[in-house]
Design a protein around this motif. Structure first.
Motif, PDB file in Angstrom:
ATOM      1  N   ALA A  94      -1.220  25.757  11.628  1.00  0.00           N
ATOM      2  CA  ALA A  94      -1.188  25.626  10.172  1.00  0.00           C
ATOM      3  C   ALA A  94       0.209  25.733   9.563  1.00  0.00           C
ATOM      4  O   ALA A  94       0.562  24.930   8.689  1.00  0.00           O
ATOM      5  N   PRO A  95       1.048  26.703   9.966  1.00  0.00           N
ATOM      6  CA  PRO A  95       2.364  26.795   9.329  1.00  0.00           C
ATOM      7  C   PRO A  95       3.266  25.591   9.601  1.00  0.00           C
ATOM      8  O   PRO A  95       4.241  25.376   8.865  1.00  0.00           O
ATOM      9  N   TYR A  96       2.954  24.809  10.603  1.00  0.00           N
ATOM     10  CA  TYR A  96       3.836  23.720  11.012  1.00  0.00           C
ATOM     11  C   TYR A  96       3.328  22.347  10.583  1.00  0.00           C
ATOM     12  O   TYR A  96       4.129  21.441  10.328  1.00  0.00           O
ATOM     13  N   ILE A  97       2.017  22.184  10.470  1.00  0.00           N
ATOM     14  CA  ILE A  97       1.471  20.875  10.105  1.00  0.00           C
ATOM     15  C   ILE A  97       0.770  20.904   8.749  1.00  0.00           C
ATOM     16  O   ILE A  97       0.392  19.854   8.227  1.00  0.00           O
ATOM     17  N   GLY A  98       0.591  22.086   8.177  1.00  0.00           N
ATOM     18  CA  GLY A  98      -0.069  22.213   6.887  1.00  0.00           C
ATOM     19  C   GLY A  98      -1.563  22.483   6.998  1.00  0.00           C
ATOM     20  O   GLY A  98      -2.171  22.292   8.058  1.00  0.00           O
ATOM     21  N   PHE A  99      -2.128  22.924   5.880  1.00  0.00           N
ATOM     22  CA  PHE A  99      -3.545  23.280   5.858  1.00  0.00           C
ATOM     23  C   PHE A  99      -4.496  22.086   5.995  1.00  0.00           C
ATOM     24  O   PHE A  99      -5.489  22.181   6.717  1.00  0.00           O
ATOM     25  N   PRO A 100      -4.256  20.939   5.312  1.00  0.00           N
ATOM     26  CA  PRO A 100      -5.244  19.857   5.407  1.00  0.00           C
ATOM     27  C   PRO A 100      -5.473  19.373   6.841  1.00  0.00           C
ATOM     28  O   PRO A 100      -6.627  19.214   7.264  1.00  0.00           O
ATOM     29  N   LYS A 101      -4.398  19.144   7.595  1.00  0.00           N
ATOM     30  CA  LYS A 101      -4.563  18.677   8.974  1.00  0.00           C
ATOM     31  C   LYS A 101      -5.228  19.741   9.847  1.00  0.00           C
ATOM     32  O   LYS A 101      -6.041  19.417  10.727  1.00  0.00           O
ATOM     33  N   THR A 102      -4.892  21.000   9.588  1.00  0.00           N
ATOM     34  CA  THR A 102      -5.521  22.072  10.356  1.00  0.00           C
ATOM     35  C   THR A 102      -7.008  22.157  10.042  1.00  0.00           C
ATOM     36  O   THR A 102      -7.839  22.331  10.948  1.00  0.00           O
ATOM     37  N   LEU A 103      -7.360  22.000   8.789  1.00  0.00           N
ATOM     38  CA  LEU A 103      -8.772  22.010   8.412  1.00  0.00           C
ATOM     39  C   LEU A 103      -9.525  20.837   9.045  1.00  0.00           C
ATOM     40  O   LEU A 103     -10.684  20.983   9.447  1.00  0.00           O
ATOM     41  N   ASN A 104      -8.878  19.670   9.129  1.00  0.00           N
ATOM     42  CA  ASN A 104      -9.512  18.534   9.810  1.00  0.00           C
ATOM     43  C   ASN A 104      -9.891  18.905  11.238  1.00  0.00           C
ATOM     44  O   ASN A 104     -10.984  18.589  11.718  1.00  0.00           O
ATOM     45  N   ALA A 105      -8.953  19.558  11.915  1.00  0.00           N
ATOM     46  CA  ALA A 105      -9.197  19.962  13.302  1.00  0.00           C
ATOM     47  C   ALA A 105     -10.283  21.032  13.377  1.00  0.00           C
ATOM     48  O   ALA A 105     -11.156  20.989  14.261  1.00  0.00           O
ATOM     49  N   ILE A 106     -10.257  21.991  12.474  1.00  0.00           N
ATOM     50  CA  ILE A 106     -11.266  23.053  12.454  1.00  0.00           C
ATOM     51  C   ILE A 106     -12.664  22.466  12.263  1.00  0.00           C
ATOM     52  O   ILE A 106     -13.632  22.908  12.897  1.00  0.00           O
ATOM     53  N   ASN A 107     -12.771  21.464  11.410  1.00  0.00           N
ATOM     54  CA  ASN A 107     -14.077  20.836  11.200  1.00  0.00           C
ATOM     55  C   ASN A 107     -14.617  20.227  12.489  1.00  0.00           C
ATOM     56  O   ASN A 107     -15.825  20.314  12.774  1.00  0.00           O
ATOM     57  N   GLU A 108     -13.742  19.599  13.278  1.00  0.00           N
ATOM     58  CA  GLU A 108     -14.174  19.021  14.551  1.00  0.00           C
ATOM     59  C   GLU A 108     -14.622  20.117  15.524  1.00  0.00           C
ATOM     60  O   GLU A 108     -15.636  19.966  16.221  1.00  0.00           O
ATOM     61  N   ILE A 109     -13.864  21.194  15.573  1.00  0.00           N
ATOM     62  CA  ILE A 109     -14.218  22.311  16.447  1.00  0.00           C
ATOM     63  C   ILE A 109     -15.565  22.896  16.046  1.00  0.00           C
ATOM     64  O   ILE A 109     -16.422  23.177  16.901  1.00  0.00           O
ATOM     65  N   ASN A 110     -15.764  23.078  14.748  1.00  0.00           N
ATOM     66  CA  ASN A 110     -17.024  23.656  14.275  1.00  0.00           C
ATOM     67  C   ASN A 110     -18.218  22.785  14.646  1.00  0.00           C
ATOM     68  O   ASN A 110     -19.308  23.299  14.947  1.00  0.00           O
ATOM     69  N   GLU A 111     -18.042  21.467  14.620  1.00  0.00           N
ATOM     70  CA  GLU A 111     -19.141  20.579  15.027  1.00  0.00           C
ATOM     71  C   GLU A 111     -19.519  20.813  16.489  1.00  0.00           C
ATOM     72  O   GLU A 111     -20.705  20.842  16.836  1.00  0.00           O
ATOM     73  N   VAL A 112     -18.501  20.972  17.333  1.00  0.00           N
ATOM     74  CA  VAL A 112     -18.778  21.230  18.746  1.00  0.00           C
ATOM     75  C   VAL A 112     -19.466  22.579  18.908  1.00  0.00           C
ATOM     76  O   VAL A 112     -20.458  22.707  19.648  1.00  0.00           O
ATOM     77  N   PHE A 113     -18.957  23.588  18.218  1.00  0.00           N
ATOM     78  CA  PHE A 113     -19.550  24.922  18.323  1.00  0.00           C
ATOM     79  C   PHE A 113     -21.000  24.915  17.865  1.00  0.00           C
ATOM     80  O   PHE A 113     -21.875  25.527  18.502  1.00  0.00           O
ATOM     81  N   LYS A 114     -21.278  24.232  16.777  1.00  0.00           N
ATOM     82  CA  LYS A 114     -22.656  24.170  16.284  1.00  0.00           C
ATOM     83  C   LYS A 114     -23.569  23.483  17.300  1.00  0.00           C
ATOM     84  O   LYS A 114     -24.717  23.901  17.497  1.00  0.00           O
ATOM     85  N   SER A 115     -23.043  22.444  17.950  1.00  0.00           N
ATOM     86  CA  SER A 115     -23.857  21.737  18.939  1.00  0.00           C
ATOM     87  C   SER A 115     -24.167  22.608  20.141  1.00  0.00           C
ATOM     88  O   SER A 115     -25.142  22.355  20.870  1.00  0.00           O
TER      89      SER A 115
END
Length: 252
Positions: A94-115
């Protein structure tokens, strides 16, 4: 084993028995890809598969190559990484690429975790509060970079002092102090993140020295940057190598 057999074995370990979709449309390209990444790069140097998958996650996050990120979340779990370790690696971006890109990645991770029926949110790794995040972040900065922090703060114009305060409290206080990953792997991941950004030459050099200061030797840095190669290309990889060699000459 030759690199063809190695690539098949490593791919199965990471992703299971499936066949990459690209084999149906672009088999030559998929062979080149698989044999380089899974038959050569994964076997070069002194990192284990967990460290390699953490590096893969942060570089894919930095590049916003989200379909591949999603696949590697599963691969990361297949080699034994925990949900906490996976999340912490991506938070570190997050400190290097910003919050929006990090949130994009977190959303993908959460989809995998939910599955996989992994309960969200996962356990907090926070170790600071509003009263001590700056103090603990600054202490971590000094642990990594030593006297360079005081010199940097002294050289900062008065109308930009707030950025140095943000750096200490946010980057190092809010993230580097978290649990789940130790300081050595966080600093190694940061080097991979800034190397894959491009145009961050000063930061790459600083984090080469930071890695050395926390105990990551030159072999480890060369291995980590080599592991980034398939995801960020030769120009950025060679640039990063040049900074490693500048900071840590061969005769040292």
């Amino acid at each position: 084993m030759d690199r063809i057999e190695k690539s098949k074995e490593k791919y199965k370990q990471l992703f299971g028995d499936g066949v990459p979709a690209a084999y149906a449309t672009d088999p030559d390209f998929q062979d080149i890809l698989s044999r380089l990444i899974f038959g050569e790069v994964f076997y070069q140097g002194n990192l284990d598969d967990k460290q390699r998958e953490l590096i893969t996650l942060v570089v894919l996050t930095t590049n916003q190559t989200l379909p591949q990120l999603k696949a590697h979340v599963g691969a990361a779990m297949n080699v034994g990484l925990t949900p906490v370790e996976i999340k912490e690696a991506v938070y570190q971006c997050a400190p290097y690429i910003g919050f929006p890109k990090t949130l994009n990645a977190i959303n993908e991770i959460n989809e995998v975790f939910k599955s996989k029926n992994i309960a969200l949110p996962i356990e907090s790794q926070k170790t600071v509060d509003e009263d001590n995040r700056f103090e603990k972040g600054l202490a971590t900065q000094i642990e990594i970079f030593g006297d360079a922090i005081a010199k940097m703060q002294e050289a900062t114009p008065s109308n930009q002092k707030h950025i140095q305060e943000y750096l200490s409290a946010f980057c190092f206080g809010d993230f580097y102090t978290r649990g789940g990953l130790d300081l050595k792997i966080r600093e190694l991941l940061t080097l991979c993140i800034v190397s894959s950004l491009g145009g961050s030459d000063g930061q790459v050099k600083a984090h080469v020295q930071g890695n050395l200061n926390v105990g990551n030797n030159k072999e480890t840095l060369i291995t980590a940057i080599t592991h980034c190669l398939p995801y960020m290309g030769f120009p950025k990889t060679l640039n990063a190598f040049s900074f490693v060699n500048e900071v840590i000459p061969e005769n040292e």
